[in-house]
Design an enzyme around this catalytic site. Structure first.
Site, short mmCIF file in Angstrom:
data_model
loop_
_atom_site.label_atom_id
_atom_site.label_comp_id
_atom_site.label_asym_id
_atom_site.label_seq_id
_atom_site.Cartn_x
_atom_site.Cartn_y
_atom_site.Cartn_z
N LYS A 146 -5.05 5.97 2.35
CA LYS A 146 -4.83 4.52 2.22
C LYS A 146 -5.71 3.79 3.00
CE LYS A 146 -3.39 0.48 1.34
NZ LYS A 146 -3.60 -0.17 0.03
N VAL A 162 4.26 -6.47 -1.84
CA VAL A 162 4.51 -4.94 -2.35
C VAL A 162 5.92 -4.69 -2.95
CG1 VAL A 162 4.22 -2.61 -1.54
CG2 VAL A 162 2.59 -4.25 -1.03
N ASP A 220 16.07 -7.37 2.00
CA ASP A 220 15.33 -8.17 2.96
C ASP A 220 16.05 -8.86 3.89
OD1 ASP A 220 12.19 -8.96 2.72
OD2 ASP A 220 13.00 -10.00 4.16
N SER A 231 4.96 1.34 2.92
CA SER A 231 4.01 0.29 4.00
C SER A 231 2.81 1.25 4.50
CB SER A 231 4.87 0.10 5.37
OG SER A 231 5.95 -0.81 5.03
N PHE A 267 -1.67 0.73 -3.71
CA PHE A 267 -2.96 0.44 -3.81
C PHE A 267 -3.12 -1.00 -4.51
CE2 PHE A 267 -3.09 5.06 -3.07
CZ PHE A 267 -3.93 5.09 -2.08
N LEU A 268 -2.05 -1.63 -4.93
CA LEU A 268 -2.23 -2.78 -5.64
C LEU A 268 -3.03 -3.64 -4.85
CD1 LEU A 268 -0.22 -5.47 -4.28
CD2 LEU A 268 1.48 -3.86 -5.32
N CYS A 313 -4.82 -7.22 4.58
CA CYS A 313 -4.63 -5.67 4.69
C CYS A 313 -6.03 -5.29 5.37
CB CYS A 313 -4.28 -4.84 3.57
SG CYS A 313 -2.56 -5.30 3.22
N1 NAI Z 1 0.04 -7.10 0.33
C1 NAI Z 1 -0.58 -6.27 -0.33
O1 NAI Z 1 -1.34 -6.72 -1.32
C2 NAI Z 1 -0.48 -4.74 0.23
C3 NAI Z 1 0.34 -4.35 1.20
N2 NAI Z 1 0.29 -3.14 1.64
C4 NAI Z 1 1.03 -2.76 2.61
O2 NAI Z 1 2.57 -3.01 2.36
C5 NAI Z 1 3.33 -3.16 3.48
C6 NAI Z 1 4.09 -4.57 3.03
O3 NAI Z 1 3.22 -5.49 2.92
P1 NAI Z 1 3.57 -6.83 2.20
O4 NAI Z 1 4.53 -6.79 1.03
O5 NAI Z 1 2.35 -7.86 2.19
O6 NAI Z 1 4.28 -7.85 3.50
P2 NAI Z 1 5.26 -9.09 3.41
O7 NAI Z 1 5.01 -9.50 4.74
O8 NAI Z 1 4.94 -9.76 2.21
O9 NAI Z 1 6.63 -8.36 3.09
C7 NAI Z 1 7.22 -7.53 4.01
C8 NAI Z 1 8.93 -7.81 4.02
O10 NAI Z 1 9.41 -7.01 4.68
C9 NAI Z 1 10.52 -7.81 5.28
N3 NAI Z 1 11.12 -6.96 6.47
C10 NAI Z 1 10.37 -6.67 7.72
N4 NAI Z 1 11.13 -5.70 8.51
C11 NAI Z 1 12.39 -5.66 7.99
C12 NAI Z 1 13.75 -4.97 8.16
N5 NAI Z 1 13.74 -4.50 9.24
N6 NAI Z 1 14.71 -5.20 7.39
C13 NAI Z 1 14.50 -5.86 6.13
N7 NAI Z 1 13.30 -6.61 5.83
C14 NAI Z 1 12.30 -6.49 6.81
C15 NAI Z 1 10.32 -9.09 5.76
O11 NAI Z 1 11.29 -10.14 5.94
C16 NAI Z 1 9.11 -9.48 4.56
O12 NAI Z 1 10.05 -10.06 3.57
C17 NAI Z 1 2.52 -3.59 4.58
O13 NAI Z 1 2.30 -2.14 5.30
C18 NAI Z 1 1.11 -3.49 3.76
O14 NAI Z 1 -0.03 -3.19 4.54
C19 NAI Z 1 -0.29 -2.15 0.80
C20 NAI Z 1 -0.89 -2.58 -0.48
C21 NAI Z 1 -0.90 -3.89 -1.03
O1 UGA Z 2 -3.82 -2.84 0.90
C1 UGA Z 2 -3.71 -3.82 0.60
O2 UGA Z 2 -3.35 -5.04 0.74
C2 UGA Z 2 -4.80 -3.90 -0.78
O3 UGA Z 2 -5.84 -4.49 -0.34
C3 UGA Z 2 -7.00 -4.82 -1.24
O4 UGA Z 2 -6.52 -5.55 -2.22
P1 UGA Z 2 -6.33 -7.36 -1.71
O5 UGA Z 2 -6.62 -7.49 -0.43
O6 UGA Z 2 -5.02 -7.93 -2.37
O7 UGA Z 2 -7.51 -7.85 -2.86
P2 UGA Z 2 -9.13 -7.33 -3.18
O8 UGA Z 2 -9.30 -7.68 -4.40
O9 UGA Z 2 -9.30 -6.05 -2.38
O10 UGA Z 2 -9.81 -8.52 -2.22
C4 UGA Z 2 -10.11 -8.61 -0.90
C5 UGA Z 2 -10.98 -9.71 -0.33
O11 UGA Z 2 -12.39 -9.31 -0.75
C6 UGA Z 2 -12.96 -10.41 -1.37
N1 UGA Z 2 -13.91 -9.73 -2.34
C7 UGA Z 2 -13.43 -8.84 -3.21
C8 UGA Z 2 -14.28 -7.98 -4.03
C9 UGA Z 2 -15.91 -8.50 -3.96
O12 UGA Z 2 -16.81 -8.00 -4.66
N2 UGA Z 2 -16.11 -9.45 -3.18
C10 UGA Z 2 -15.17 -10.07 -2.26
O13 UGA Z 2 -15.47 -10.92 -1.39
C11 UGA Z 2 -11.66 -11.20 -2.00
O14 UGA Z 2 -12.17 -12.24 -2.63
C12 UGA Z 2 -10.76 -10.87 -1.00
O15 UGA Z 2 -11.00 -12.05 -0.37
C13 UGA Z 2 -7.33 -3.48 -1.92
O16 UGA Z 2 -8.13 -4.03 -3.25
C14 UGA Z 2 -5.94 -2.86 -2.50
O17 UGA Z 2 -6.29 -1.56 -3.34
C15 UGA Z 2 -4.92 -2.74 -1.39
O18 UGA Z 2 -3.84 -1.99 -1.73
#
Ligand code: NAI
Ligand code: UGA
EC number: 1.1.1.22
Length: 481
Positions: free
Chosen positions: A226, A21, A42, A136, A168-169, A282
């Site tokens: 969210k 993110v 980070d 987050s 929401f990405l 997530c």
């Molecule tokens: N991965 C996704 O597609 C999405 C994630 N989110 C939310 O966003 C948040 C972050 O997710 P990701 O980016 O996937 O996690 P991630 O695990 O890829 O990245 C988090 C980073 O934060 C760093 N970190 C943790 N504690 C720290 C600290 N105290 N000081 C400095 N750095 C620190 C870690 O080293 C890590 O690089 C989560 O709450 C997740 O639920 C929301 C939407 C989409």
């Molecule tokens: O909070 C988050 O981390 C994010 O979680 C999802 O995003 P993401 O997990 O990256 O990917 P999605 O496209 O939602 O797919 C999730 C899982 O569902 C599966 N999926 C998706 C759509 C579908 O019709 N069927 C299905 O099996 C995908 O293959 C994947 O395994 C949400 O779509 C994002 O809006 C949100 O920000």
């Protein structure tokens, strides 16, 4: 006297957390706001070094170009957190919020230790007022905890406004999602200072997002929206997957049913793709979090309702694994099986909670040898996910799909990579190199099944019984229909 938040022009932004993110969000922000300096910090040195290198730590279409364009100009990646926080006018907290693995709420509640440590560090190093933005995904009312920690540790003359601005990405489409968001939520206090902080963050987004898409609301609504959005998305997939089981048992085709449902304008066509199960970092953690919150509030029926979305997903993943074994004459011991796709979805190298892990473990337990290929997932990651130190324990990882298929009894599609479709791969070549009968198990419903059947493959897929005719079914006992 504390600095007035309204007097804070947003010239410098610091984001804590350079993950899936923080990295893409700040890259798109830097691209669209040349007047703002963005520093992503980070504590993970390797990750920061990768952000500063030619090979970024995450694969996301279109991201590399943006990073190359902005890095060193108004986008910086650093492990030196204190100076970046001190200088910033606005701080994003974008660290991980995993499910707790111990103690109270183990296996369900979100672990906020990383968020809390960010708040403590901010209060410790900052000597002027700031806007702190919770990006987050967190339980409802987490902003109150951040405020408490900041207030208890703040330096004299310094004040903070805490906003909720969930992301929401989706992975694989992150750049487009960030450039063209459906909506941007900004939750904040209803006080004068709160409104000014909301306006300041809104001003940042207004560089590229139209005003009608920026929605201001109270903090708790923003935090809950969210969790609710992710729960609704996962619920739709669990629902169509539940229907896929009925299809397999009756002879209906889930693709046809999904199309029929999706044409109803009230429902719409998206997120109705039946699959081996949903994965990603997530959905599961956020729904577990919602379940935990509901239980804590004594809303047991609400908790049970959302828990079922997760249970259905577990059922779907197990069902697929069992179907592979059953189809291959009830035994896969010592058989070689190629798994094509290990990422949790296409266009990402992320394997967190990937259904492929579940399927692979199931097949290994049944005694199969696995040949695994994914275009973007590193070998070390696959071995780590399967709790293996090396390739000796029944697993070989391939960099070429034809090598992976060679000498196997079956191909199992676990990720919907575009390159797996029939026009891109030469399935005849794979078939010729495989043991017979050769099976294909399409866990993503992306292949041309009749073309594969013509080659000679025995094809099985989600939500459809292959080659079934109307007469195949013994209708006795189904309510006399
Ligand atoms: N991965 C996704 O597609 C999405 C994630 N989110 C939310 O966003 C948040 C972050 O997710 P990701 O980016 O996937 O996690 P991630 O695990 O890829 O990245 C988090 C980073 O934060 C760093 N970190 C943790 N504690 C720290 C600290 N105290 N000081 C400095 N750095 C620190 C870690 O080293 C890590 O690089 C989560 O709450 C997740 O639920 C929301 C939407 C989409
Ligand atoms: O909070 C988050 O981390 C994010 O979680 C999802 O995003 P993401 O997990 O990256 O990917 P999605 O496209 O939602 O797919 C999730 C899982 O569902 C599966 N999926 C998706 C759509 C579908 O019709 N069927 C299905 O099996 C995908 O293959 C994947 O395994 C949400 O779509 C994002 O809006 C949100 O920000």
């Amino acid at each position: 006297m504390a600095t007035n938040i309204a007097e804070i022009p947003v010239r410098k932004i610091c984001c804590i957390g350079a993950g899936y993110v923080g990295g893409p969000t700040c890259s798109v922000l830097a691209l669209n706001c040349p007047d703002i300096q963005v520093t992503v910090v980070d504590r993970n040195e390797l990750r920061i070094n990768q952000w500063n290198s030619e090979k970024l730590p995450i694969y996301e279409p279109g991201l590399e170009e943006i990073v190359k364009q902005c890095r060193g100009k108004n986008l910086f990646f650093s492990t030196d957190m204190a100076p970046a926080l001190k200088e910033a006018d606005l701080i994003f907290i974008s660290v991980n919020t995993p499910t707790k693995t111990f103690g109270l709420g183990k296996g369900r509640a979100a672990d906020l230790k990383f968020v809390e440590s960010c708040a403590r560090l901010i209060a410790e190093v900052c000597d002027r007022s700031k806007i702190v933005v919770e990006k987050s995904t967190v339980p409802v009312r987490s902003a109150a905890s951040i405020v408490n920690v900041l207030k208890a540790n703040t330096k004299p003359g310094v004040s903070y406004q805490v906003l909720s601005n969930p992301e929401f990405l989706a992975e694989g489409t992150a750049v487009n999602d960030l450039k063209n968001p459906d909506r941007v939520l900004i939750g904040g206090e209803e006080s004068e200072e709160g409104k000014k902080a909301i306006s300041a963050l809104s001003w940042v987004y207004r560089h590229w997002v139209s005003a009608d898409k920026i929605i201001e609301m109270n903090t708790w609504s923003s935090e809950l929206s969210k969790l609710a959005a992710n729960a609704f998305l996962a619920q739709r997939i669990s629902s169509i997957n539940a229907i896929s089981a009925v299809c397999e048992a009756t002879g209906a085709d889930v693709s046809e049913v999904a199309k029929a449902i999706g044409l109803d304008s009230r429902l719409g066509p998206k997120f109705l793709q039946a699959s081996v199960g949903w994965g990603g970092s997530c959905f599961q953690k956020d729904i577990l979090n919602l379940v935990y919150i509901s239980e804590s509030l004594n809303l047991t029926s609400v908790a049970a309702y959302w828990q079922q979305v997760i249970d259905m997903n577990e059922y779907q993943k197990s069902r697929f694994g069992e179907r592979i074994v059953q189809s291959m004459f009830n035994t896969i011991t010592d058989k070689r099986i190629a798994i094509l796709g290990f990422a949790f979805k296409k266009n990402t190298g992320d394997t967190r909670e990937s259904p492929a892990i579940h399927v692979a473990k199931h097949l290994l337990e049944e005694g199969a040898f696995l040949h695994i290929y994914d275009p973007k997932v590193e070998k070390a990651q696959i071995l780590l996910d399967l709790d293996q130190l090396d390739e000796e324990s029944g697993i070989s990882i391939h960099t070429d799909p034809y090598e992976a298929a060679k000498g196997t009894h079956a191909l199992v599609i676990c990720t919907e990579w575009d390159q797996f479709i029939v026009n891109t791969y030469d399935y005849q070549r794979m078939y010729d190199s495989m043991l017979k009968p050769a099976f294909v198990f399409d866990g993503r419903k992306i292949l041309n099944h009749s073309a594969l059947a013509k080659i000679g493959f025995h094809v099985e897929t989600i939500g459809k019984r292959h080659g079934q005719s109307f007469q195949d079914h013994n209708w006795a006992g189904t309510n006399g229909i």
